[in-house]
Design a protein around this motif. Structure first.
Motif, PDB file in Angstrom:
ATOM      1  N   ILE A 367      15.105  28.417 -16.783  1.00 10.25           N
ATOM      2  CA  ILE A 367      16.522  28.161 -17.025  1.00 10.25           C
ATOM      3  C   ILE A 367      17.340  28.457 -15.773  1.00 10.25           C
ATOM      4  CG2 ILE A 367      18.520  28.972 -18.356  1.00 10.25           C
ATOM      5  CD1 ILE A 367      16.426  29.341 -20.682  1.00 10.25           C
ATOM      6  N   ILE A 368      16.978  29.524 -15.044  1.00  8.20           N
ATOM      7  CA  ILE A 368      17.644  29.834 -13.780  1.00  8.20           C
ATOM      8  C   ILE A 368      17.446  28.681 -12.790  1.00  8.20           C
ATOM      9  CG2 ILE A 368      17.763  31.425 -11.833  1.00  8.20           C
ATOM     10  CD1 ILE A 368      18.729  32.643 -14.459  1.00  8.20           C
ATOM     11  N   GLU A 369      16.233  28.162 -12.740  1.00  8.26           N
ATOM     12  CA  GLU A 369      15.958  27.043 -11.840  1.00  8.26           C
ATOM     13  C   GLU A 369      16.800  25.820 -12.207  1.00  8.26           C
ATOM     14  OE1 GLU A 369      12.121  24.414 -10.208  1.00  8.26           O
ATOM     15  OE2 GLU A 369      11.845  25.978 -11.742  1.00  8.26           O
ATOM     16  N   GLN A 370      16.900  25.547 -13.493  1.00  9.46           N
ATOM     17  CA  GLN A 370      17.717  24.421 -13.958  1.00  9.46           C
ATOM     18  C   GLN A 370      19.192  24.647 -13.621  1.00  9.46           C
ATOM     19  OE1 GLN A 370      18.031  24.019 -18.239  1.00  9.46           O
ATOM     20  NE2 GLN A 370      18.026  21.796 -18.117  1.00  9.46           N
ATOM     21  N   PHE A 371      19.674  25.868 -13.831  1.00 11.02           N
ATOM     22  CA  PHE A 371      21.060  26.220 -13.526  1.00 11.02           C
ATOM     23  C   PHE A 371      21.332  26.029 -12.040  1.00 11.02           C
ATOM     24  CE2 PHE A 371      24.174  29.711 -12.568  1.00 11.02           C
ATOM     25  CZ  PHE A 371      25.254  29.145 -13.211  1.00 11.02           C
ATOM     26  N   GLU A 372      20.422  26.492 -11.202  1.00 10.01           N
ATOM     27  CA  GLU A 372      20.557  26.305  -9.759  1.00 10.01           C
ATOM     28  C   GLU A 372      20.664  24.814  -9.411  1.00 10.01           C
ATOM     29  OE1 GLU A 372      17.711  26.357  -5.899  1.00 10.01           O
ATOM     30  OE2 GLU A 372      17.430  28.060  -7.274  1.00 10.01           O
ATOM     31  N   GLY A 373      19.877  23.990 -10.075  1.00  8.40           N
ATOM     32  CA  GLY A 373      19.922  22.558  -9.822  1.00  8.40           C
ATOM     33  C   GLY A 373      21.286  21.961 -10.110  1.00  8.40           C
ATOM     34  N   HIS A 374      21.935  22.394 -11.179  1.00  6.46           N
ATOM     35  CA  HIS A 374      23.276  21.893 -11.510  1.00  6.46           C
ATOM     36  C   HIS A 374      24.294  22.327 -10.453  1.00  6.46           C
ATOM     37  CE1 HIS A 374      21.719  20.405 -15.177  1.00  6.46           C
ATOM     38  NE2 HIS A 374      21.612  21.568 -15.781  1.00  6.46           N
ATOM     39  N   LEU A 375      24.146  23.553  -9.935  1.00  7.50           N
ATOM     40  CA  LEU A 375      25.053  24.024  -8.895  1.00  7.50           C
ATOM     41  C   LEU A 375      24.850  23.233  -7.606  1.00  7.50           C
ATOM     42  CD1 LEU A 375      24.843  27.909  -9.413  1.00  7.50           C
ATOM     43  CD2 LEU A 375      26.524  26.320 -10.344  1.00  7.50           C
ATOM     44  N   ARG A 376      23.608  22.979  -7.250  1.00  6.73           N
ATOM     45  CA  ARG A 376      23.331  22.183  -6.046  1.00  6.73           C
ATOM     46  C   ARG A 376      23.882  20.766  -6.187  1.00  6.73           C
ATOM     47  NH1 ARG A 376      20.317  24.430  -2.224  1.00  6.73           N
ATOM     48  NH2 ARG A 376      18.886  26.144  -2.737  1.00  6.73           N
ATOM     49  N   ASP A 377      23.724  20.206  -7.350  1.00  6.14           N
ATOM     50  CA  ASP A 377      24.197  18.841  -7.569  1.00  6.14           C
ATOM     51  C   ASP A 377      25.705  18.746  -7.363  1.00  6.14           C
ATOM     52  OD1 ASP A 377      23.699  16.076  -8.484  1.00  6.14           O
ATOM     53  OD2 ASP A 377      24.926  16.671 -10.193  1.00  6.14           O
ATOM     54  N   ALA A 378      26.441  19.787  -7.798  1.00  2.66           N
ATOM     55  CA  ALA A 378      27.900  19.782  -7.641  1.00  2.66           C
ATOM     56  C   ALA A 378      28.313  19.861  -6.180  1.00  2.66           C
ATOM     57  CB  ALA A 378      28.505  20.948  -8.418  1.00  2.66           C
ATOM     58  N   CYS A 379      27.440  20.412  -5.339  1.00  5.34           N
ATOM     59  CA  CYS A 379      27.764  20.580  -3.916  1.00  5.34           C
ATOM     60  C   CYS A 379      27.542  19.314  -3.097  1.00  5.34           C
ATOM     61  CB  CYS A 379      26.904  21.694  -3.302  1.00  5.34           C
ATOM     62  SG  CYS A 379      27.193  23.324  -3.988  1.00  5.34           S
ATOM     63  N   GLN A 380      26.929  18.301  -3.677  1.00  4.71           N
ATOM     64  CA  GLN A 380      26.592  17.100  -2.914  1.00  4.71           C
ATOM     65  C   GLN A 380      27.859  16.393  -2.441  1.00  4.71           C
ATOM     66  OE1 GLN A 380      23.405  16.296  -2.052  1.00  4.71           O
ATOM     67  NE2 GLN A 380      23.024  18.278  -3.020  1.00  4.71           N
ATOM     68  N   PRO A 381      27.835  15.831  -1.226  1.00  9.96           N
ATOM     69  CA  PRO A 381      29.019  15.124  -0.707  1.00  9.96           C
ATOM     70  C   PRO A 381      29.453  14.005  -1.648  1.00  9.96           C
ATOM     71  CG  PRO A 381      27.369  15.429   1.017  1.00  9.96           C
ATOM     72  CD  PRO A 381      26.717  15.841  -0.268  1.00  9.96           C
ATOM     73  N   GLY A 382      30.763  13.890  -1.795  1.00 11.43           N
ATOM     74  CA  GLY A 382      31.295  12.833  -2.642  1.00 11.43           C
ATOM     75  C   GLY A 382      31.404  13.201  -4.101  1.00 11.43           C
ATOM     76  N   ARG A 383      30.879  14.391  -4.485  1.00 17.53           N
ATOM     77  CA  ARG A 383      30.980  14.818  -5.881  1.00 17.53           C
ATOM     78  C   ARG A 383      32.268  15.616  -6.054  1.00 17.53           C
ATOM     79  NH1 ARG A 383      26.016  14.432  -8.502  1.00 17.53           N
ATOM     80  NH2 ARG A 383      24.830  12.798  -7.451  1.00 17.53           N
ATOM     81  N   SER A 384      33.156  15.128  -6.849  1.00 18.05           N
ATOM     82  CA  SER A 384      34.408  15.847  -7.076  1.00 18.05           C
ATOM     83  C   SER A 384      34.893  15.614  -8.481  1.00 18.05           C
ATOM     84  CB  SER A 384      35.490  15.408  -6.077  1.00 18.05           C
ATOM     85  OG  SER A 384      35.778  14.040  -6.225  1.00 18.05           O
ATOM     86  N   ALA A 385      35.678  16.569  -8.975  1.00 17.82           N
ATOM     87  CA  ALA A 385      36.274  16.457 -10.311  1.00 17.82           C
ATOM     88  C   ALA A 385      37.617  15.747 -10.213  1.00 17.82           C
ATOM     89  CB  ALA A 385      36.444  17.853 -10.906  1.00 17.82           C
ATOM     90  N   PRO A 386      38.186  15.299 -11.335  1.00 18.59           N
ATOM     91  CA  PRO A 386      39.491  14.644 -11.319  1.00 18.59           C
ATOM     92  C   PRO A 386      40.568  15.556 -10.747  1.00 18.59           C
ATOM     93  CG  PRO A 386      38.402  14.346 -13.439  1.00 18.59           C
ATOM     94  CD  PRO A 386      37.601  15.334 -12.671  1.00 18.59           C
ATOM     95  N   ALA A 387      41.644  14.952 -10.283  1.00 22.68           N
ATOM     96  CA  ALA A 387      42.743  15.721  -9.715  1.00 22.68           C
ATOM     97  C   ALA A 387      43.322  16.662 -10.766  1.00 22.68           C
ATOM     98  CB  ALA A 387      43.837  14.773  -9.216  1.00 22.68           C
ATOM     99  N   LEU A 388      43.746  17.832 -10.297  1.00 31.06           N
ATOM    100  CA  LEU A 388      44.275  18.849 -11.193  1.00 31.06           C
ATOM    101  C   LEU A 388      45.687  18.481 -11.620  1.00 31.06           C
ATOM    102  CD1 LEU A 388      43.401  21.589 -12.364  1.00 31.06           C
ATOM    103  CD2 LEU A 388      44.584  22.680 -10.460  1.00 31.06           C
ATOM    104  N   GLN A 389      45.903  18.369 -12.930  1.00 33.30           N
ATOM    105  CA  GLN A 389      47.211  18.053 -13.476  1.00 33.30           C
ATOM    106  C   GLN A 389      47.738  19.268 -14.229  1.00 33.30           C
ATOM    107  OE1 GLN A 389      47.001  14.454 -15.838  1.00 33.30           O
ATOM    108  NE2 GLN A 389      45.221  13.775 -14.685  1.00 33.30           N
ATOM    109  N   PRO A 390      49.046  19.331 -14.451  1.00 30.18           N
ATOM    110  CA  PRO A 390      49.599  20.498 -15.153  1.00 30.18           C
ATOM    111  C   PRO A 390      49.031  20.618 -16.560  1.00 30.18           C
ATOM    112  CG  PRO A 390      51.347  19.238 -14.073  1.00 30.18           C
ATOM    113  CD  PRO A 390      50.096  18.404 -13.995  1.00 30.18           C
TER     114      PRO A 390
END
Length: 405
Positions: A367-390
């Motif tokens: 599970i730690i390995e899987q969790f690490e994979g999700h964190l690495r995936d978020a760090c990939q260039p071009g990966r971003s969340a929607p703009a922050l709105q109020p």
């Protein structure tokens, strides 16, 4: 060539030695990541056990406000600008936000300003808890806020299939299933203590019905009384006792409702494992769990678990084989499931063996390995969340505009 280590910041309003599922999960995740060579920073409220002066540990302790109705738990508070100054000096590769309170919101805003990747976790059904505390009018607003919050992150990790389906029904999206594990060396049947059972007033052939967890309204603990009385009436020849392990705002009321039950208070580590293993049937009547770590701990301890068919129980129990399940909300079926386990000593023994066998394969490393994979995936260039709105703007949108799954 091995992947480079990451600088990971975990944000949570609760952490050990506080006792709850979120704190337990965050400890396993943080320690597991460190063992895999990552730099892990923790941002959380200061606790009474923390030193007055800063130590060398990579963490930021912020001010905490008491959480109403929950002595010992806090909301964390820190300014967005303080986090931005800290992260400009030493920039994390990725954040994991485990709680959505003021601390989590400040971290989310700071990360968005700095362009730091964010992964969130859905650990607690606050929108359901509000109904249990007489704050039903807030449930709708909380759902809007939580949906807004998690849509601003790369992905939201959820611990169970039933939780993912429920959130999808409420309009949440971009959800990723990431389960929980259990330390089956700590929680194991070998810790069963005859001396402890004697303290409870039980002999070898007597039955200990046991509950472990917070003593709070959202845990549906009124069902414990019905279940105990039904078992005693159905099997008057057997000595059946209820053991309650844990603490919380409902403890005094439960002690009045269950004068013959034994209340052991909160337990930790090896002592907690000994209490689990010294029971026979684990009762878990909660209907508001995102997962329910205690279910896996009970299975690993060799207990026959009675639970509703959702969250951890739905994933890890096969009815009649490694435990007994009831349809969510069907109290009569829950009671019948407990009585079924009491009918036949050999069937109970078989269910307990199967429970242990299954749980012993649910360790944390994968599970730690899987969790690490999700964190690495978020760090990939071009990966971003929607703009922050109020958040306030989104909170007043009508419920009917939410897509339903």
């Amino acid at each position: 060539m091995s992947a480079p280590s990451l600088h990971i910041t975990l944000i949570s309003e609760t952490y050990p030695p506080e006792i709850n599922g979120v704190a337990n999960t965050l400890w396993h995740l943080s320690e597991g990541l460190r063992l895999r060579g990552h730099q892990v920073e923790l941002v959380r409220p200061r606790q009474a056990s923390d030193p007055l002066t800063d130590d060398d540990q990579p963490r930021l302790l912020c001010h905490g406000w008491p959480l109403p109705g929950y002595p010992g738990l806090q909301w964390g508070q820190v300014s967005m600008h303080k986090l931005m100054r800290r992260w400009r000096r030493q920039r994390p590769d990725v954040l994991y936000i485990a709680t959505e309170g003021p601390l989590g919101l400040s971290a989310l805003r700071a990360a968005r300003r700095l362009g730091i990747a964010v992964v969130s976790g859905f650990h607690t059904n606050f929108h359901q808890y509000s109904n249990e505390y007489g704050l039903g009018l807030l449930s709708r607003l909380l759902t809007h806020y939580l949906r807004w919050f998690h849509r601003r992150t790369h992905t939201t990790l959820v611990p169970s299939v039933s939780q993912r389906l429920e959130l999808e029904r409420r309009g949440f999206d971009n959800l990723t299933l990431t389960a929980r594990g259990v330390d089956s060396q700590l929680f194991n049947p070998g810790r069963r203590s005859q001396a402890l059972r004697e303290q409870w007033g039980l002999g070898n052939d007597d039955i200990a019905l046991i509950y472990v967890g917070r003593l709070a309204p959202e845990k549906n603990l009124g069902l414990l009384k019905r279940c105990l009385h039904a078992a005693q009436q159905s099997y008057p020849q057997r000595h059946i006792k209820l053991i309650v392990v844990g603490d919380g705002p409902q403890r005094s009321a439960l002690q009045k409702q269950l004068p013959d039950a034994l209340f052991c208070g909160a337990q930790r580590d090896e002592t907690l494992a000994e209490h689990y293993a010294s029971g026979d049937i684990f009762l878990f009547p909660s209907l508001t769990e995102t997962f329910g770590n205690v279910v896996l701990e009970a299975l690993a301890s060799g207990l026959a678990v009675v639970a509703y068919d959702q969250a951890a129980a739905a994933q890890h129990i096969r009815h009649g084989h490694s435990g007994a399940l009831a349809m969510p909300g069907d109290e009569d079926a829950f009671i019948d499931a407990c009585n079924w386990l009491l009918e036949d000593a050999e069937a109970l023994r078989r269910v307990r063996l199967n429970a242990r066998c299954h749980a012993s394969r649910q360790g944390w490393p994968s599970i730690i390995e899987q969790f690490e994979g999700h964190l690495r995936d978020a760090c990939q260039p071009g990966r971003s969340a929607p703009a922050l709105q109020p958040a306030a703007t989104l909170a007043i949108k009508p419920e009917s505009s939410t897509p339903r799954g």
